[in-house]
Design an enzyme around this catalytic site. Sequence first.
Site, PDB file in Angstrom:
ATOM      1  N   CYS A   1      -6.359 -55.728  24.765  1.00  0.00           N
ATOM      2  CA  CYS A   1      -7.228 -54.594  25.005  1.00  0.00           C
ATOM      3  C   CYS A   1      -8.384 -55.056  25.903  1.00  0.00           C
ATOM      4  CB  CYS A   1      -7.827 -53.984  23.748  1.00  0.00           C
ATOM      5  SG  CYS A   1      -6.612 -53.470  22.534  1.00  0.00           S
TER       6      CYS A   1
ATOM      7  N   ARG B   1      -4.879 -56.840  30.238  1.00  0.00           N
ATOM      8  CA  ARG B   1      -5.033 -57.131  28.805  1.00  0.00           C
ATOM      9  C   ARG B   1      -4.330 -56.104  27.929  1.00  0.00           C
ATOM     10  NH1 ARG B   1      -9.310 -60.713  27.753  1.00  0.00           N
ATOM     11  NH2 ARG B   1      -9.341 -59.978  25.613  1.00  0.00           N
TER      12      ARG B   1
ATOM     13  N   TRP C   1      -3.914 -52.119  23.996  1.00  0.00           N
ATOM     14  CA  TRP C   1      -2.611 -52.680  23.650  1.00  0.00           C
ATOM     15  C   TRP C   1      -2.497 -52.441  22.147  1.00  0.00           C
ATOM     16  CZ3 TRP C   1      -0.368 -56.235  20.386  1.00  0.00           C
ATOM     17  CH2 TRP C   1       0.919 -56.658  20.709  1.00  0.00           C
TER      18      TRP C   1
ATOM     19  N   ASN D   1     -11.525 -54.173  20.113  1.00  0.00           N
ATOM     20  CA  ASN D   1     -10.459 -55.091  20.472  1.00  0.00           C
ATOM     21  C   ASN D   1     -10.295 -56.023  19.280  1.00  0.00           C
ATOM     22  OD1 ASN D   1      -8.814 -56.944  21.611  1.00  0.00           O
ATOM     23  ND2 ASN D   1     -10.267 -57.692  23.136  1.00  0.00           N
ATOM     24  N   GLY D   2      -9.091 -56.134  18.727  1.00  0.00           N
ATOM     25  CA  GLY D   2      -8.874 -57.008  17.573  1.00  0.00           C
ATOM     26  C   GLY D   2      -8.194 -56.251  16.444  1.00  0.00           C
TER      27      GLY D   2
ATOM     28  N   GLU E   1      11.401 -71.790  30.446  1.00  0.00           N
ATOM     29  CA  GLU E   1      10.406 -70.995  31.173  1.00  0.00           C
ATOM     30  C   GLU E   1      11.091 -69.990  32.109  1.00  0.00           C
ATOM     31  OE1 GLU E   1       7.449 -70.359  30.805  1.00  0.00           O
ATOM     32  OE2 GLU E   1       6.692 -69.665  32.729  1.00  0.00           O
TER      33      GLU E   1
ATOM     34  N   LYS F   1      10.591 -65.953  31.867  1.00  0.00           N
ATOM     35  CA  LYS F   1      10.135 -65.118  32.989  1.00  0.00           C
ATOM     36  C   LYS F   1      11.053 -63.912  33.162  1.00  0.00           C
ATOM     37  CE  LYS F   1       7.082 -66.215  33.205  1.00  0.00           C
ATOM     38  NZ  LYS F   1       6.174 -67.044  32.585  1.00  0.00           N
TER      39      LYS F   1
ATOM     40  N   GLU G   1      10.643 -61.368  30.268  1.00  0.00           N
ATOM     41  CA  GLU G   1       9.346 -60.689  30.264  1.00  0.00           C
ATOM     42  C   GLU G   1       9.289 -59.520  31.239  1.00  0.00           C
ATOM     43  OE1 GLU G   1       5.793 -63.830  29.327  1.00  0.00           O
ATOM     44  OE2 GLU G   1       6.876 -64.174  31.167  1.00  0.00           O
TER      45      GLU G   1
ATOM     46  N   HIS H   1      27.391 -76.003  21.584  1.00  0.00           N
ATOM     47  CA  HIS H   1      27.221 -75.699  20.163  1.00  0.00           C
ATOM     48  C   HIS H   1      26.903 -74.228  19.923  1.00  0.00           C
ATOM     49  CE1 HIS H   1      27.481 -79.955  19.367  1.00  0.00           C
ATOM     50  NE2 HIS H   1      26.593 -80.158  20.326  1.00  0.00           N
TER      51      HIS H   1
ATOM     52  N   LYS I   1      -1.525 -59.900  28.544  1.00  0.00           N
ATOM     53  CA  LYS I   1      -1.804 -61.216  29.116  1.00  0.00           C
ATOM     54  C   LYS I   1      -2.511 -62.117  28.116  1.00  0.00           C
ATOM     55  CE  LYS I   1      -2.244 -63.880  32.764  1.00  0.00           C
ATOM     56  NZ  LYS I   1      -0.928 -64.499  32.814  1.00  0.00           N
TER      57      LYS I   1
HETATM   58  C1  G6P Z   1       1.016 -64.118  26.319  1.00  0.00           C
HETATM   59  C2  G6P Z   1       1.209 -64.113  27.808  1.00  0.00           C
HETATM   60  C3  G6P Z   1       1.970 -65.360  28.230  1.00  0.00           C
HETATM   61  C4  G6P Z   1       1.234 -66.599  27.764  1.00  0.00           C
HETATM   62  C5  G6P Z   1       0.970 -66.564  26.254  1.00  0.00           C
HETATM   63  C6  G6P Z   1       0.006 -67.650  25.844  1.00  0.00           C
HETATM   64  O1  G6P Z   1       2.243 -63.976  25.687  1.00  0.00           O
HETATM   65  O2  G6P Z   1       1.914 -62.952  28.213  1.00  0.00           O
HETATM   66  O3  G6P Z   1       2.093 -65.389  29.631  1.00  0.00           O
HETATM   67  O4  G6P Z   1       1.976 -67.735  28.074  1.00  0.00           O
HETATM   68  O5  G6P Z   1       0.371 -65.325  25.890  1.00  0.00           O
HETATM   69  O6  G6P Z   1      -1.227 -67.386  26.443  1.00  0.00           O
HETATM   70  P1  G6P Z   1      -2.340 -68.452  26.775  1.00  0.00           P
HETATM   71  O7  G6P Z   1      -3.418 -67.656  27.439  1.00  0.00           O
HETATM   72  O8  G6P Z   1      -2.764 -69.025  25.467  1.00  0.00           O
HETATM   73  O9  G6P Z   1      -1.745 -69.462  27.668  1.00  0.00           O
END
Ligand code: G6P
Length: 614
Positions: free
Chosen positions: A2, A27, A75, A101-102, A487, A491, A494, A510, A609
């Site tokens: 948020c 956010r 969010w 927020n929270g 990773e 990606k 996501e 496996h 994010k």
């Molecule tokens: C969220 C973001 C990811 C990120 C993760 C950890 O899921 O979408 O891109 O890797 O949080 O965030 P941080 O800010 O702690 O790296």
Amino acid sequence: MCGIVGYIGKRDAYPVLVKGLKRLEYRGYDSAGIALINENGDLNVYKTKGKVSDLEAFVEKKDVSGTIGIAHTRWATHGEPCQLNAHPICSSSENLALIHNGIIENYAVLKERLQRKGYTFKTSTDTEVLVQLIEYMQVSNKLDLLTAVQLALHEVIGAYAIAVLDKRNPDMVIAARKSSPLVVGIGENEFFLGSDASPIIEFTDQMVYLEDGDIAVIRRDVELEVVDLDNVKMNPEVQTIEMNLGQLEKGGYPHFMLKEIFEQPDCINDCMRGRINVEGTNVALSAVIDHKDKLLNAKRFIIVACGTSWHAGLIGKQLIETFCRIPVEVEYASEFRYRNPVIYEDDVVIAISQSGETADTLAAVELAKSKGAFIYGICNAVGSSIARSTHTGSYIHVGPEIGVASTKAFSGQVTVLTMLALTLAKEKQAIGEEKFLDLVQELILIPAKMKQVLDKNQKIAELARIFTYAHNFIYLGRGYNYPVALEGALKLKEISYIHAEGYPAAEMKHGPIALVDAEMPVVVLATRNGMYEKVVSNIQEIKARKGKVIAIVTEGDEEIARIADDCIELPQTVECLEPLIATIPLQLLAYYIAVCKGKDVDQPRNLAKSVTVE
Ligand code: G6P
């Protein structure tokens, strides 16, 4: 999660707030809202489901005048994303408007209590409970807003960053934080509020980062006052924040994510600047040098992180174990914090976080700190909560990352972890002079090699078009390339919503191999390193089941070119630095597949994010 923005001063608040919301949309972006008090003392609250642009369309032709206001992009945690549940949320009397927020963890108990006192609730949010509680405190005890907020927050369990307006007092905003970031910007006869510095930096570089338990009393034409829940005056530190506004814009790219992928060579140069000497013969992270006794005497390192940062941590483990011969464990912060983990005073905990605000990582840091461990932070956001709660650390210096899918932060994290491992290995004399020099010199060449990979952009875009049909993907890698496979899969998931699994290549036998058929694309990291022959065998196993192999290979590899369906070539580098260049084609592949599928690359559904709730 948020975004919060606020303004009080002489300008029209609306344009400031809407611009700020747009900067904060990374956010959260499932609904947005704004509250303004106009000259006549009316409190106008507008909110919509959807993005800030939907809010702008909604308020067209409505009264958005006023020089004081608060705004929010959401969010959803409690209550579905809809207009009703969007913030600001008003109290029953409609005198108060609050953004939050929270998570208020004990909201159910508080709600029941208020219901018994006759309060009714329109939304299913925890936020409404808080605003009603503040009103209840105000009315039942005949209190001013600040005291009512203090009393209400005393009763709240959970995390919050809040801002409250009271239409009977159009010259004041009250803001408070606990475990969710909040920044007050100080201009000339005006104040700004943000859940980070990005919506404020355009107007002032003078900022106060509120601490947990702080309440900011922001009044028109009066100096900023910060008190705690018991009304004890705090001495807020005003910081001058440096941020380049251009970094918050797309700069001609269609998406932030693509811009950030392309920024990586420059980011890595920025990350290494001042840490590798100009002759290219030495690397030294000052935090490592300053605390070398602690680090060298550590029996064990524990890396805590979430998401992409956790993947960087897996690479860090290999780097530190290989070069420093110190055992390293890598933990999901969310698991670590609740497991009653064994933590010794001679443990070093490395917390990796782009945002520096991830709730689980922050809680893991606090836990490890309480057990006496030494905490080293690797963050991007300067002044963030994690950066401030660690004993020492190294910023990755890659600039603000706006695209929700992390790209350049991953490269920055891996670069810092590489420099950390090398600095420590040298201090520990665990690495030979020649090997050290070779690695430093190779590290310096990485930005140029990244550029060579980025030059393959067009080819990868074409490849992406072919694979847009897929419903599943497998990513395989070994050694340093195993976290790269994870990773790459993350990606794709996501931003394209295609199901993707990353696996250590040998583990494929496996289980995942059962999924392989002519429809299944398998991305294999098959660079010419110590595991090359083994990975070639893994490719043969996939081809024998008619899987479609996209191989990431070292340039000039004819052997794999003969068996794979498609190859993307990478320049040669040393094995431990391969993740820095091998991740780039996977970022681009995910990006272009998502674009082909018409997905919202920068703001994928359900994600945020900065995950400031656990
Ligand atoms: C969220 C973001 C990811 C990120 C993760 C950890 O899921 O979408 O891109 O890797 O949080 O965030 P941080 O800010 O702690 O790296």
